[in-house]
Design an enzyme around this catalytic site. Structure first.
Site, short mmCIF file in Angstrom:
data_model
loop_
_atom_site.label_atom_id
_atom_site.label_comp_id
_atom_site.label_asym_id
_atom_site.label_seq_id
_atom_site.Cartn_x
_atom_site.Cartn_y
_atom_site.Cartn_z
N GLU A 18 54.79 22.26 46.42
CA GLU A 18 53.94 23.07 45.55
C GLU A 18 52.62 23.45 46.21
O GLU A 18 51.64 23.73 45.54
CB GLU A 18 53.71 22.33 44.24
CG GLU A 18 53.10 20.97 44.45
CD GLU A 18 53.10 20.10 43.20
OE1 GLU A 18 52.12 19.36 43.03
OE2 GLU A 18 54.06 20.16 42.43
N ARG A 38 39.34 33.78 42.12
CA ARG A 38 40.14 34.80 41.43
C ARG A 38 41.59 34.32 41.24
O ARG A 38 42.17 34.48 40.17
CB ARG A 38 40.08 36.11 42.22
CG ARG A 38 40.48 37.32 41.47
CD ARG A 38 40.09 38.63 42.13
NE ARG A 38 40.50 38.76 43.52
CZ ARG A 38 39.67 38.93 44.54
NH1 ARG A 38 38.37 38.99 44.36
NH2 ARG A 38 40.13 39.06 45.77
#
Length: 110
Positions: A18, A38
């Site tokens: 991950e 962001r």
């Protein structure tokens, strides 16, 4: 979600499991922080719909912790040293509350 936050010249990659990495060419550490922020915010806002055994829709969300490392044109280190620095920053983000971006303390963010 990651690709939507990047420019065409940036390179996202799955590092394994991950963990993901992004190379941001010609980007200062402060700019890299804002790109990472962001990405973090977009993932935190995104919900995936899961259906339970009864068919009920259940919204699932997730968050990410991000470590940022940068190198200037005079950088004498290796790609491995940059990866290790980013990985260290990642663990700092995870161990100080998660769902945040950790960047070198010397970067001045406004």
């Amino acid at each position: 979600l990651i690709r939507k936050a990047l420019r065409e010249t940036d390179l996202p990659a799955r590092l394994g499991g991950e963990e993901f990495g992004v190379i941001l060419p010609e980007t200062q550490a402060e700019g890299a922080f804002w790109v990472a922020e962001r990405i973090r915010a977009a993932i935190a806002r995104h919900l995936v719909e899961y259906k339970d055994e009864a068919g009920n829709a259940i919204p699932l969300g997730c968050t990410v912790s991000i470590g940022v490392a940068g190198a200037g044109y005079d950088h004498q280190g290796t790609a491995e040293s940059l990866y290790k620095a980013a990985d260290t920053r990642l663990y700092i983000a995870k161990n100080t509350g998660r769902n945040q971006v950790s960047v070198d303390e010397i970067v001045q963010l406004h």
